[in-house]
Design a protein around this motif. Structure first.
Motif, PDB file in Angstrom:
ATOM      1  N   GLU A 177      77.230  74.654   7.781  1.00 50.69           N
ATOM      2  CA  GLU A 177      78.303  74.605   6.555  1.00 50.69           C
ATOM      3  C   GLU A 177      79.527  73.873   7.052  1.00 50.69           C
ATOM      4  OE1 GLU A 177      78.215  78.710   4.447  1.00 50.69           O
ATOM      5  OE2 GLU A 177      77.511  79.263   6.251  1.00 50.69           O
ATOM      6  N   ILE A 178      79.269  72.757   7.678  1.00 57.53           N
ATOM      7  CA  ILE A 178      80.253  71.743   7.798  1.00 57.53           C
ATOM      8  C   ILE A 178      80.556  70.694   6.854  1.00 57.53           C
ATOM      9  CG2 ILE A 178      81.104  70.138   9.698  1.00 57.53           C
ATOM     10  CD1 ILE A 178      81.535  73.097  10.347  1.00 57.53           C
ATOM     11  N   GLU A 182      85.193  67.991   7.454  1.00 53.46           N
ATOM     12  CA  GLU A 182      85.133  68.903   8.755  1.00 53.46           C
ATOM     13  C   GLU A 182      84.365  68.248   9.917  1.00 53.46           C
ATOM     14  OE1 GLU A 182      85.680  72.771   5.926  1.00 53.46           O
ATOM     15  OE2 GLU A 182      83.724  72.291   7.126  1.00 53.46           O
ATOM     16  N   ARG A 215      90.556  75.022   7.456  1.00 51.88           N
ATOM     17  CA  ARG A 215      89.432  75.770   6.965  1.00 51.88           C
ATOM     18  C   ARG A 215      88.622  76.138   8.406  1.00 51.88           C
ATOM     19  NH1 ARG A 215      89.395  71.755   2.958  1.00 51.88           N
ATOM     20  NH2 ARG A 215      87.676  70.731   3.828  1.00 51.88           N
ATOM     21  N   LEU A 216      88.518  74.969   9.523  1.00 49.48           N
ATOM     22  CA  LEU A 216      88.014  75.221  10.520  1.00 49.48           C
ATOM     23  C   LEU A 216      88.915  76.555  11.363  1.00 49.48           C
ATOM     24  CD1 LEU A 216      87.062  71.505  11.590  1.00 49.48           C
ATOM     25  CD2 LEU A 216      85.540  73.448  10.702  1.00 49.48           C
ATOM     26  N   GLU A 218      90.435  78.812  10.231  1.00 50.09           N
ATOM     27  CA  GLU A 218      90.081  80.211   9.656  1.00 50.09           C
ATOM     28  C   GLU A 218      88.748  80.644  10.112  1.00 50.09           C
ATOM     29  OE1 GLU A 218      89.699  79.601   5.485  1.00 50.09           O
ATOM     30  OE2 GLU A 218      92.047  79.433   5.227  1.00 50.09           O
ATOM     31  N   ARG A 219      87.967  79.723  10.648  1.00 44.80           N
ATOM     32  CA  ARG A 219      86.979  80.079  11.293  1.00 44.80           C
ATOM     33  C   ARG A 219      86.794  80.252  12.856  1.00 44.80           C
ATOM     34  NH1 ARG A 219      82.047  76.169   8.219  1.00 44.80           N
ATOM     35  NH2 ARG A 219      80.784  77.591   9.253  1.00 44.80           N
ATOM     36  N   GLY A 220      88.082  80.111  13.428  1.00 45.16           N
ATOM     37  CA  GLY A 220      88.331  80.249  14.736  1.00 45.16           C
ATOM     38  C   GLY A 220      87.879  79.059  15.484  1.00 45.16           C
ATOM     39  N   TRP A 221      87.531  77.928  14.916  1.00 46.97           N
ATOM     40  CA  TRP A 221      87.004  76.625  15.528  1.00 46.97           C
ATOM     41  C   TRP A 221      88.195  75.508  15.886  1.00 46.97           C
ATOM     42  CZ3 TRP A 221      82.350  75.964  12.072  1.00 46.97           C
ATOM     43  CH2 TRP A 221      81.471  77.072  12.284  1.00 46.97           C
ATOM     44  N   GLY A 232      84.949  76.509  18.777  1.00 45.54           N
ATOM     45  CA  GLY A 232      84.816  75.004  17.990  1.00 45.54           C
ATOM     46  C   GLY A 232      84.116  74.086  18.768  1.00 45.54           C
ATOM     47  N   THR A 235      80.307  75.056  18.808  1.00 49.58           N
ATOM     48  CA  THR A 235      79.806  74.871  17.548  1.00 49.58           C
ATOM     49  C   THR A 235      79.494  73.243  17.206  1.00 49.58           C
ATOM     50  OG1 THR A 235      80.885  76.559  16.278  1.00 49.58           O
ATOM     51  CG2 THR A 235      80.394  74.913  15.109  1.00 49.58           C
TER      52      THR A 235
END
Length: 293
Positions: A177-178, A182, A215-216, A218-221, A232, A235
């Motif tokens: 979901e990148i 991103e 956005r990244l 918010e995902r902790g990346w 990150g 990932t």
């Protein structure tokens, strides 16, 4: 995962470092500049015209989907308008002619050597059985006729290998979901290129890049400055490993001995293209790198 499977993953990455530069002759050899003689103005317009050409004059949205990491507006500025200047068929014919000229100059008499012939045979054997389902650019290129000349057959095989891996990378990105901007933030965060260099060659704006960082985050990346957290980085490595798994087919098709042989044949050829032809072996190409503000 078996030891054999692990070795094929390693070879998938080693092969990628070699077939990429051979494919890149069609972008960075000086001869490709003659594409503008068709009336298509500018390097990027030519790039979109001839790289997308195997798909035919499809709607621009199809090209956007296949190219994945370009800003849609950058592609839409070029296509479909420039297909009125030069058709996809004409674009493919001219690109092959320009690649032929470039390889003849760089490889000289070596273009017909036993090593080039063997490399072309092995590269074709590696890629030809690969599945095209879900791999749009690869499947489009796989429908083209194979050139007869060994140096062009090798270039075509490496182009198929490159587009196969590129499509596989897109699959891995989508699975994680990148999105198209991103993925660049993640790549830059791993030390491959930087914001200042990537934005102009992929068409994204500063605002879009910053939004992607958010956005990244918010995902902790990602951190607010664009550097990656441990999660990150993990990932990004996982996406690369997913790409390698999807791209291990060519190595499996050759077997360990055949894959090692192809690697040994490609290494000196790529060295010549890089040292004598100026074809970059990394991305972003050094001549497009800009200092980060």
């Amino acid at each position: 995962m078996s030891e054999a499977d692990q070795q094929h993953l390693v070879r998938a990455r080693e092969l990628a470092k070699l077939f990429g530069p051979l494919h890149n002759v069609s972008y960075y050899a000086p001869e490709i500049r003659d594409f503008t003689k068709t009336g298509v103005q500018g390097w990027w317009n030519g790039y979109f015209v001839y790289r997308a050409a195997p798909m035919g004059p499809v709607p621009v949205e199809v090209v956007v989907a296949a190219f994945y990491n370009f800003a849609p507006r950058m592609i839409a500025k070029s296509l479909p308008a420039n297909w009125q200047v030069v058709s996809p068929t004409q674009a493919l014919e001219l690109r092959l002619e320009l690649v032929d000229r470039a390889l003849r100059r760089m490889l000289g008499e070596g273009r017909g050597s036993a090593e080039v012939r063997d490399a072309a045979t092995l590269a074709r054997r590696a890629i030809e059985p690969c599945d095209g389902v879900g791999r749009v650019l690869y499947n489009a290129y796989a429908g083209l006729a194979w050139p007869d000349e060994p140096h062009l057959a090798l270039w075509h095989a490496c182009t198929l290998l490159r587009e196969h891996r590129g499509d596989n990378h897109n699959i891995a990105l989508a699975a994680a979901e990148i999105d198209g901007v991103e993925c660049h933030v993640l790549m830059a965060g791993m030390g491959h290129g930087n914001r200042a260099s990537i934005l102009p060659i992929r068409g994204w704006t500063d605002e879009e890049w910053s939004a992607a960082v958010g956005r990244l985050g918010e995902r902790g990346w990602a951190r607010p400055d664009g550097t990656l957290t441990d999660a990150g980085q993990a990932t990004r490595r996982a996406i690369e490993e997913h790409t390698n798994r999807l791209s291990a087919g060519p190595s499996r098709n050759l077997g360990t001995e055949g894959a090692d042989r192809l690697i040994s044949l490609l290494e000196p050829i790529v060295k010549v293209l890089h040292e004598q032809g100026g074809v970059p072996t990394q991305w972003p190409p050094p001549h497009l790198m800009r200092p980060q503000n």
